[in-house]
Write a protein that holds these residues in place. Structure first.
Motif, short mmCIF file in Angstrom:
data_model
loop_
_atom_site.label_atom_id
_atom_site.label_comp_id
_atom_site.label_asym_id
_atom_site.label_seq_id
_atom_site.Cartn_x
_atom_site.Cartn_y
_atom_site.Cartn_z
N ARG A 137 76.95 108.36 33.92
CA ARG A 137 78.28 108.71 33.97
C ARG A 137 78.54 109.75 35.08
O ARG A 137 77.71 110.81 35.06
CB ARG A 137 78.57 109.28 32.56
N GLY A 138 79.44 109.68 35.61
CA GLY A 138 79.68 110.87 36.57
C GLY A 138 79.11 110.53 38.32
O GLY A 138 79.33 111.32 39.12
N SER A 139 78.23 109.58 38.31
CA SER A 139 77.69 109.11 39.47
C SER A 139 78.51 108.28 40.36
O SER A 139 79.12 107.46 39.73
CB SER A 139 76.45 108.24 39.10
N THR A 140 78.36 108.36 41.72
CA THR A 140 79.10 107.70 42.76
C THR A 140 78.10 106.85 43.37
O THR A 140 77.12 107.25 43.91
CB THR A 140 79.99 108.59 43.50
N VAL A 141 78.56 105.54 43.62
CA VAL A 141 77.98 104.59 44.44
C VAL A 141 78.60 104.61 45.91
O VAL A 141 80.04 104.43 45.70
CB VAL A 141 77.92 103.42 43.67
N ARG A 142 78.05 104.59 46.76
CA ARG A 142 78.69 104.37 48.07
C ARG A 142 78.61 103.23 48.41
O ARG A 142 77.82 102.33 49.03
CB ARG A 142 77.83 105.44 49.16
N TRP A 143 79.89 102.60 48.14
CA TRP A 143 79.95 100.98 48.41
C TRP A 143 79.87 100.74 49.71
O TRP A 143 79.52 99.61 50.25
CB TRP A 143 81.28 100.70 47.54
N GLY A 174 73.18 103.52 39.52
CA GLY A 174 74.31 104.39 39.78
C GLY A 174 75.57 104.28 39.12
O GLY A 174 76.29 105.08 38.70
N LEU A 175 75.77 103.05 38.74
CA LEU A 175 76.89 102.72 37.93
C LEU A 175 76.47 103.02 36.41
O LEU A 175 77.53 103.31 35.62
CB LEU A 175 76.99 101.05 37.87
N THR A 208 73.30 106.20 46.06
CA THR A 208 73.76 106.99 45.33
C THR A 208 72.71 108.01 44.90
O THR A 208 71.73 108.14 45.31
CB THR A 208 73.92 106.35 43.81
#
Length: 298
Positions: free
Chosen positions: A145-151, A141-142, A99
């Motif tokens: 707010r607005g952050s994206t986790v690269r799963w 990352g979670l 992230t």
């Protein structure tokens, strides 16, 4: 996750003024140092325990005794040299692969990691610093707010965790069987181990990750405000995103690559513009030729 929520909650401002969260990078000096301490209290202890157990099993040390001084020094040096020498792929994965980590997130993730490892060391639990840090980064990352986790990246890390124990057990069993051959077996184990190490090392050099490309240049430059190395040469560098703050020599190679990309882009645009101008002139000449031909026929 919780630490990130708290960090953003206590720094939230509703008056439109800057929240000052960028200053968390200064606090990261302490939190990252705390991780280094926690790393030594857990990971180094596991290595010392394995060596001490081997010495006791071989009859070279009395049962119930603690690690010998040379074992402590060797493990400390190995951990320190290994940490200092690189691990840039892991740095890139945790720093930007899972992230986008902002200073507040980094501080929250680091303090959470250090607290978890120190607590487990106190209770006698063996943990992996990298695994704990990965979980903390995902949580941070979670939490923003607005952050994206690269799963997908997180999934690959999880698969690696699942394969670690059975793979290590299988390799250890094979090595133990070979070691029972005596001195010859020990030599075979050493040769195979060194061969695998060198193979992995040279394989990784095909797509090398180093200090210059592990983390995006602007992020390195921003962090440079918090940590300044005395005696290092710094200067401003212009990139596609504007003028960066002074960079240390570590980030200069990446900044140079950024300038070269910008120059190549400008040259490509100039060539495209010249090609369009040439096409326009050719069309104009063709039109004039047709008009001249029509005039001659009349």
């Amino acid at each position: 996750f919780t630490a990130t929520k708290v960090a953003y909650a206590i720094t939230r401002r509703n008056d439109g003024k800057p929240d000052g969260r960028g200053r968390f990078r200064y606090a990261q000096i302490s939190s990252s140092s705390l991780i280094a301490l926690a790393h030594g209290t857990n990971d180094a202890q596991k290595t010392m325990g394995v060596i001490t157990l081997t010495l006791i099993a071989a009859g070279q040390q009395a049962p119930g005794s603690g690690p010998q001084f040379w074992v402590i020094v060797a493990c400390a040096l190995a951990i320190a040299i290994g940490t200092y020498s690189g691990g840039w792929r892991i740095i890139r994965t945790l720093g930007s692969g899972l992230t986008e980590v902002k200073p507040a997130q980094g501080f929250a993730a680091e303090t959470s990691t250090a607290a978890t490892i120190l607590a487990s060391s106190h209770l006698g639990f063996a943990l992996s610093t990298t695994q704990v840090a990965s979980g903390s980064v995902i949580g941070s990352g979670l939490g923003r707010r607005g952050s994206t986790v690269r799963w997908r990246t997180a999934g690959r890390i999880g698969i690696g965790w699942l394969l670690t124990l059975p793979a290590s057990a299988a390799i250890g069993a094979v090595a133990a069987v070979i070691a029972h051959l005596g001195t010859v077996g020990l030599i075979i184990d050493a040769v195979i181990g060194l061969a695998v190490i060198f193979f992995i090392f040279f394989r990784s050099r095909r797509n090398a990750v180093h200090a210059g490309n592990a983390i995006p240049v602007p992020n390195v430059a921003e962090s440079g405000h918090a940590v300044r190395i005395s005696g290092s040469k710094v200067r401003r560098v212009k990139t596609e995103t504007g003028t960066l703050p002074p960079l240390t020599n570590i980030a200069m190679s990446a900044a140079t690559e950024d300038k070269e990309r910008k120059r190549a882009l400008e040259e490509a645009k100039a060539a495209e513009k010249a090609a369009k101008a040439a096409t326009k002139r050719a069309k104009k000449a063709l039109k004039e030729s047709k008009n001249h031909k029509k005039g001659t026929q009349k």
